[in-house]
Design a protein around this motif. Structure first.
Motif, PDB file in Angstrom:
ATOM      1  N   HIS A 111     -25.155  48.710   8.791  1.00 24.90           N
ATOM      2  CA  HIS A 111     -24.026  48.651   7.981  1.00 24.90           C
ATOM      3  C   HIS A 111     -24.185  48.300   6.791  1.00 24.90           C
ATOM      4  CE1 HIS A 111     -20.836  48.707  11.530  1.00 24.90           C
ATOM      5  NE2 HIS A 111     -21.234  49.927  11.529  1.00 24.90           N
ATOM      6  N   HIS A 183     -20.286  46.172  18.556  1.00 27.77           N
ATOM      7  CA  HIS A 183     -19.997  46.252  17.152  1.00 27.77           C
ATOM      8  C   HIS A 183     -19.864  47.723  17.178  1.00 27.77           C
ATOM      9  CE1 HIS A 183     -18.483  45.262  13.274  1.00 27.77           C
ATOM     10  NE2 HIS A 183     -19.792  45.564  12.780  1.00 27.77           N
ATOM     11  N   ARG A 184     -19.509  48.369  16.053  1.00 27.58           N
ATOM     12  CA  ARG A 184     -19.547  49.725  15.711  1.00 27.58           C
ATOM     13  C   ARG A 184     -20.709  50.245  15.482  1.00 27.58           C
ATOM     14  NH1 ARG A 184     -17.570  50.394  11.128  1.00 27.58           N
ATOM     15  NH2 ARG A 184     -17.528  48.203  10.386  1.00 27.58           N
ATOM     16  N   ASP A 185     -21.418  50.632  16.653  1.00 25.55           N
ATOM     17  CA  ASP A 185     -23.011  50.986  16.384  1.00 25.55           C
ATOM     18  C   ASP A 185     -23.100  52.203  16.118  1.00 25.55           C
ATOM     19  OD1 ASP A 185     -23.261  48.224  17.028  1.00 25.55           O
ATOM     20  OD2 ASP A 185     -23.405  48.538  18.915  1.00 25.55           O
ATOM     21  N   GLU A 186     -22.825  52.807  15.005  1.00 27.97           N
ATOM     22  CA  GLU A 186     -22.762  54.101  14.500  1.00 27.97           C
ATOM     23  C   GLU A 186     -24.530  54.569  14.562  1.00 27.97           C
ATOM     24  OE1 GLU A 186     -19.298  52.797  12.517  1.00 27.97           O
ATOM     25  OE2 GLU A 186     -21.107  52.051  12.586  1.00 27.97           O
ATOM     26  N   ASP A 209     -17.356  42.829  17.305  1.00 29.27           N
ATOM     27  CA  ASP A 209     -15.914  43.548  17.760  1.00 29.27           C
ATOM     28  C   ASP A 209     -14.846  42.580  18.076  1.00 29.27           C
ATOM     29  OD1 ASP A 209     -16.729  46.064  16.815  1.00 29.27           O
ATOM     30  OD2 ASP A 209     -16.671  47.043  18.704  1.00 29.27           O
ATOM     31  N   GLU A 247      -9.714  50.280  13.168  1.00 28.23           N
ATOM     32  CA  GLU A 247     -10.737  51.126  12.905  1.00 28.23           C
ATOM     33  C   GLU A 247     -11.927  50.599  12.642  1.00 28.23           C
ATOM     34  OE1 GLU A 247      -9.681  53.697   9.686  1.00 28.23           O
ATOM     35  OE2 GLU A 247      -8.252  54.762  10.671  1.00 28.23           O
ATOM     36  N   VAL A 248     -11.762  48.952  12.298  1.00 28.64           N
ATOM     37  CA  VAL A 248     -12.914  48.022  11.775  1.00 28.64           C
ATOM     38  C   VAL A 248     -12.698  46.745  12.523  1.00 28.64           C
ATOM     39  CG1 VAL A 248     -13.415  49.046   9.600  1.00 28.64           C
ATOM     40  CG2 VAL A 248     -11.465  47.825   9.596  1.00 28.64           C
TER      41      VAL A 248
END
Length: 307
Positions: A111, A183-186, A209, A247-248
């Motif tokens: 990020h 976590h948000r692991d894009e 998260d 969203e976050v």
């Protein structure tokens, strides 16, 4: 004469700061804010207006320096968008006794506040040679396979050292262990780090998260260290007026406080909140900071030294 007196006072203050640094391994908080820093780009709220008007209130993106004063070596945690200022600040505050560049950089995830500072080591700026960057496998692959980061690898500006989750590595007289957190692991997995120095054990989890999603018990993990620097992105779920906070996702500070409410004062004191969004009053409200401390918890302050 007044100008000379001011200059001497400034130099004395700077040298005094450096002179008080410990002679055993220590950690300096070079930044404490969420990825966008403080004040936040585009923010016209009162929380940011204060910092736009008062430079002393501004805070940089979360980053730590692990410093070995015996061997005159240091390591950086996170390559933030503020890395230029953070490296220069470290250089001046430590009286220029350490190399400008760290021995290596440990990065948690892909990020923007945590890895994009790597661009400063490319041919357009420093053109470094084999600067060690410590990464878990997915983040390693992401940088190797995607530009512009892949050019740093191709030109040998950085030398990626692969980490294995839960396997400690030795850096000087310290050990660093990466572990994964949800976590948000894009683009990559997300790491936390356990840092063990000769005198202290530290936990560093700037992003996660929710504690309930982790396969480890955060209360147990905190009890096993001396200082736990944990995600404090948002204090409450009312901070984002124009976005869904789901969203976050992050553990709200209020949730973490509630989770530890039945623990002893000694356990609560180990928790140091970090990674504050610009909307989090713990970043700019003395009243909120005092209320947190009255509950027995701590928050990381920029330039704070741990040893």
């Amino acid at each position: 004469m007044k100008r000379l007196s001011f200059l001497l006072a400034f130099l004395f203050a700077a040298n005094t700061w450096a002179a008080t640094l410990p002679q055993t391994t220590y950690i300096i908080a070079l930044g404490i804010a969420q990825d966008g820093g403080y004040p936040h780009m585009g923010c016209q709220k009162n929380c940011c207006k204060m910092a736009w008007a008062n430079q002393k209130m501004r805070k940089q993106v979360v980053s730590l320096a692990l410093v070995d004063p015996v061997n005159k070596k240091w390591w950086l945690f996170e390559a933030t968008p503020d890395i230029k200022q953070q490296l220069q600040h470290f250089k001046s505050q430590t009286n220029n006794v350490y190399p400008y560049l760290p021995e290596g950089i440990f990065i948690t995830h892909a990020h923007i506040g945590h890895y994009t500072g790597l661009m400063e080591f490319g041919r357009e700026v420093m053109a470094t040679n084999s600067l060690k960057v410590y990464l878990l496998p997915k983040l390693k692959a992401f940088l190797e396979q995607n530009g512009p980061w892949s050019q740093l690898v191709k030109l040998n500006n950085i030398n990626i050292i692969g980490l294995t989750a839960d396997q400690p590595i030795v850096v000087s007289n310290n050990t660093v262990t990466a572990f994964t957190v949800p976590h948000r692991d894009e683009f990559s997995e997300t790491a936390g780090f356990k840092i063990i120095t000769p005198t202290k054990k530290y936990l560093f989890i700037p992003d996660i998260d929710k504690w309930s999603k982790w396969n480890k018990n955060i209360i147990t993990e905190v009890k096993n260290v001396d200082v736990a620097m944990v995600d404090a992105t948002f204090y409450s779920n009312t901070e984002l007026a124009n976005r869904a906070i789901a969203e976050v996702p992050h553990p709200l500070v209020a949730e973490t406080i509630d989770l530890f409410k039945n623990e002893t004062p000694a356990v609560k004191r180990k928790i140091y909140f970090i990674h504050f969004n610009h909307t989090n009053p713990l970043l700019w409200s003395a009243q909120a900071q005092q209320a947190l401390q009255n509950k027995g918890f701590n928050l990381v302050k920029q330039d704070q030294v741990f040893y």
